[in-house]
Structure formats: structure tokens, C-alpha cells
Design an enzyme around this catalytic site. Structure first.
Site, PDB file in Angstrom:
ATOM      1  N   GLY A  14       0.775  -1.237   0.000  1.00  0.00           N
ATOM      2  CA  GLY A  14       0.000   0.000   0.000  1.00  0.00           C
ATOM      3  C   GLY A  14       0.805   1.285   0.000  1.00  0.00           C
ATOM      4  O   GLY A  14       0.363   2.297   0.538  1.00  0.00           O
ATOM      5  N   ARG A  93      -6.126  -8.566  -8.456  1.00  0.00           N
ATOM      6  CA  ARG A  93      -7.156  -9.461  -8.992  1.00  0.00           C
ATOM      7  C   ARG A  93      -7.644  -8.906 -10.313  1.00  0.00           C
ATOM      8  O   ARG A  93      -7.864  -7.693 -10.431  1.00  0.00           O
ATOM      9  CB  ARG A  93      -8.377  -9.532  -8.066  1.00  0.00           C
ATOM     10  N   ASN A 109      -6.389   3.081 -12.352  1.00  0.00           N
ATOM     11  CA  ASN A 109      -5.373   2.119 -11.933  1.00  0.00           C
ATOM     12  C   ASN A 109      -3.987   2.707 -12.184  1.00  0.00           C
ATOM     13  O   ASN A 109      -3.821   3.542 -13.079  1.00  0.00           O
ATOM     14  CB  ASN A 109      -5.529   0.833 -12.759  1.00  0.00           C
ATOM     15  N   HIS A 111      -0.048   1.519 -13.127  1.00  0.00           N
ATOM     16  CA  HIS A 111       0.707   0.394 -13.669  1.00  0.00           C
ATOM     17  C   HIS A 111       2.161   0.835 -13.853  1.00  0.00           C
ATOM     18  O   HIS A 111       2.416   1.914 -14.387  1.00  0.00           O
ATOM     19  CB  HIS A 111       0.106  -0.028 -15.016  1.00  0.00           C
ATOM     20  N   SER A 138       2.234   4.563 -15.426  1.00  0.00           N
ATOM     21  CA  SER A 138       1.057   5.134 -16.088  1.00  0.00           C
ATOM     22  C   SER A 138      -0.137   5.019 -15.153  1.00  0.00           C
ATOM     23  O   SER A 138      -0.310   4.004 -14.478  1.00  0.00           O
ATOM     24  CB  SER A 138       0.717   4.360 -17.372  1.00  0.00           C
ATOM     25  N   ASP A 147      -4.902  -3.332 -18.392  1.00  0.00           N
ATOM     26  CA  ASP A 147      -3.872  -2.304 -18.593  1.00  0.00           C
ATOM     27  C   ASP A 147      -3.999  -1.598 -19.943  1.00  0.00           C
ATOM     28  O   ASP A 147      -2.986  -1.167 -20.526  1.00  0.00           O
ATOM     29  CB  ASP A 147      -2.461  -2.907 -18.446  1.00  0.00           C
TER      30      ASP A 147
HETATM   31  C1  GRF Z   1       3.010  -0.714  -7.717  1.00  0.00           C
HETATM   32  O1  GRF Z   1       4.219  -0.821  -8.408  1.00  0.00           O
HETATM   33  C2  GRF Z   1       1.864  -0.578  -8.658  1.00  0.00           C
HETATM   34  O2  GRF Z   1       2.171   0.180  -9.789  1.00  0.00           O
HETATM   35  C3  GRF Z   1       1.609  -2.005  -9.052  1.00  0.00           C
HETATM   36  O3  GRF Z   1       1.774  -2.739  -7.866  1.00  0.00           O
HETATM   37  C4  GRF Z   1       2.660  -2.032  -7.009  1.00  0.00           C
HETATM   38  C5  GRF Z   1       1.927  -1.805  -5.738  1.00  0.00           C
HETATM   39  O4  GRF Z   1       2.737  -1.265  -4.725  1.00  0.00           O
HETATM   40  N1  GRF Z   1       0.324  -2.143  -9.681  1.00  0.00           N
HETATM   41  P1  GRF Z   1       2.100  -0.647  -3.422  1.00  0.00           P
HETATM   42  O5  GRF Z   1       1.222  -1.728  -2.797  1.00  0.00           O
HETATM   43  O6  GRF Z   1       1.305   0.553  -3.804  1.00  0.00           O
HETATM   44  O7  GRF Z   1       3.267  -0.312  -2.538  1.00  0.00           O
END
Ligand code: GRF
Length: 218
Positions: A14, A93, A109, A111, A138, A147
Site C-alpha cells: 500500500g 485481482r 489504476n 501500472h 502510467s 492495462d
Molecule cells: C506498484 O508498483 C503498482 O504500480 C503495481 O503494484 C505495485 C503496488 O505497490 N500495480 P504498493 O502496494 O502501492 O506499494
């Protein structure tokens, strides 16, 4: 002005959630984080939500027989909190087209790549294997295809000699923490709008700076 009631879905530590919570701690930020939901019991991000005084729930996907049943429970939890906008922040998920279509234009989201390159998992290693010299992160609206939804914002970093996946991930993560709150601000304030499947920004000029790697010699 009423702030947009925002729910954050997580699966893990998180750190992006933390960036969103920190931004939303400012009462002038246009989004308010009203709940955090994890599909994994004990996810580190749940404690971050609690520390910020935000309701933290677990909807464990393993407790449901089908994806649809899991998503119905997610939906109910979001509805219960009056959520208007959903941020996926390390939510691991896949969501069905049914869930995605219910939240079209209201779910975003982050990514860790410059989409449309390197969709899916293992993005950092795949970027290294491909030999790209720039990569990044992104933020995009979520569409049924993974994505692939309309891009709201991107941040770029160089790939440096000697990088491994962990070093590259750490460099990109710093960008993520700046990019995600900014994109949430744009969406919540209405400055980023979905028009004909693309995101149109109603805000001022884009930066003129370039990021060259290798850098140009003067
Ligand atoms: C991040 O790199 C995010 O872009 C990807 O998963 C990772 C999550 O990290 N989808 P966090 O839980 O926010 O530290």
C-alpha cells in the site's frame, strides 16, 4: 465544494495508497478517501488506512466460489461507503467486464510501465530484458482489457547501467507516488475527462522538458 468519495482497492503493502492518503489529508484536495478494501487479509496497506483514520475492510476473494460473487461483495462494500470513484493501487485481482462496466469512467489504476508497453506482470524485468532506455509508470482509466484503458498521466525514468528489477522498481515507485495523487486530483476535479475513449486535460500547458537517456552531450 464536495470532495469526491473515493475507495482504494489494494492487495499488498500500500505505498501508493499512502501517497493517496497523504494527498487527501489536505482538505482542499478534491478527493476524499472514504474506504480501503483489500482482497488479502493482513495486507500492509490496511494498517496504513487505519493509521489515517480511514475504514479498512477485507473482502477475501478466497471466501467466494466465483469471481462474480467476490465482485458483488466488493460492489456492496463500495456502495455501502457511498464510493463515487475507485482507485486500484496494487490490486492484484483481474476484474470481470461486468464489474468494470459498472465503474466505467469512475475507476482508475496505476501500472509500473509506460503503457502500452509491458502490460501485465513482471514489468520491470521485461523492460530490462527488452533493453529500453526509458520506462516509468502510467495511470489510466480501467477498461475490460487489462492495462489498456485511456491513459490519464505518465511519468518516465531512465534505465541505468547495472539496474536489476528491484532497483528499477524502486526508481519507478518514486514516480508512482507523485503521479497517482496528481492523476486522482485531475479526475476528481473534472480536469481530466474521458472523451471518445481518450483523456482530455482541461488544464494548462504540459511540461516542455525532455528526458533523454543517454543524455545529449553539450
Ligand atoms: C506498484 O508498483 C503498482 O504500480 C503495481 O503494484 C505495485 C503496488 O505497490 N500495480 P504498493 O502496494 O502501492 O506499494
Amino acid at each position: 465544494m464536495a470532495r469526491v468519495r473515493t475507495g482504494v482497492l489494494i492487495s499488498g503493502r500500500g505505498s501508493n495508497l499512502q501517497a493517496l492518503l497523504d494527498a487527501a489529508a489536505d482538505p482542499s484536495f478534491p478527493a476524499e478517501i472514504v474506504c480501503v478494501i483489500s482482497n488479502r487479509p493482513g495486507a500492509g496497506g490496511l494498517a496504513r488506512a487505519e493509521a489515517a483514520g480511514v475504514p479498512a475492510l477485507t473482502v477475501d476473494h478466497k471466501a467466494f466460489d466465483t469471481r462474480e460473487a467476490f465482485e458483488a461483495a466488493l460492489d456492496a462494500a463500495l456502495e455501502h461507503q457511498g464510493v463515487e470513484l475507485v482507485c486500484l493501487a496494487g490490486f492484484m485481482r483481474l476484474l470481470t467486464p461486468g464489474f468494470v462496466s459498472r465503474w466505467t469512467g469512475r475507476m482508475i489504476n496505476i501500472h509500473p510501465s509506460l503503457l502500452p508497453a509491458f502490460k501485465g506482470v513482471d514489468t520491470h524485468q521485461r523492460a530490462l530484458d527488452a533493453g529500453v532506455k526509458l520506462t516509468g509508470a502510467s495511470v489510466h482509466f480501467v477498461s475490460a482489457e487489462m492495462d489498456a484503458g485511456p491513459i490519464i498521466g505518465q511519468g518516465a525514468v531512465p534505465v541505468l547501467p547495472g539496474d536489476d528489477a528491484a532497483a528499477l522498481a524502486a526508481r519507478i515507485l518514486e514516480v508512482e507516488h507523485a503521479l497517482y495523487p496528481e492523476c486522482l486530483r485531475l479526475v476528481a476535479s473534472g480536469e481530466a475527462r474521458l472523451t471518445d475513449g481518450r483523456v482530455v486535460l482541461t488544464r494548462g500547458a504540459a511540461p516542455r522538458s525532455q528526458l533523454l537517456n543517454p543524455p545529449a552531450r553539450s
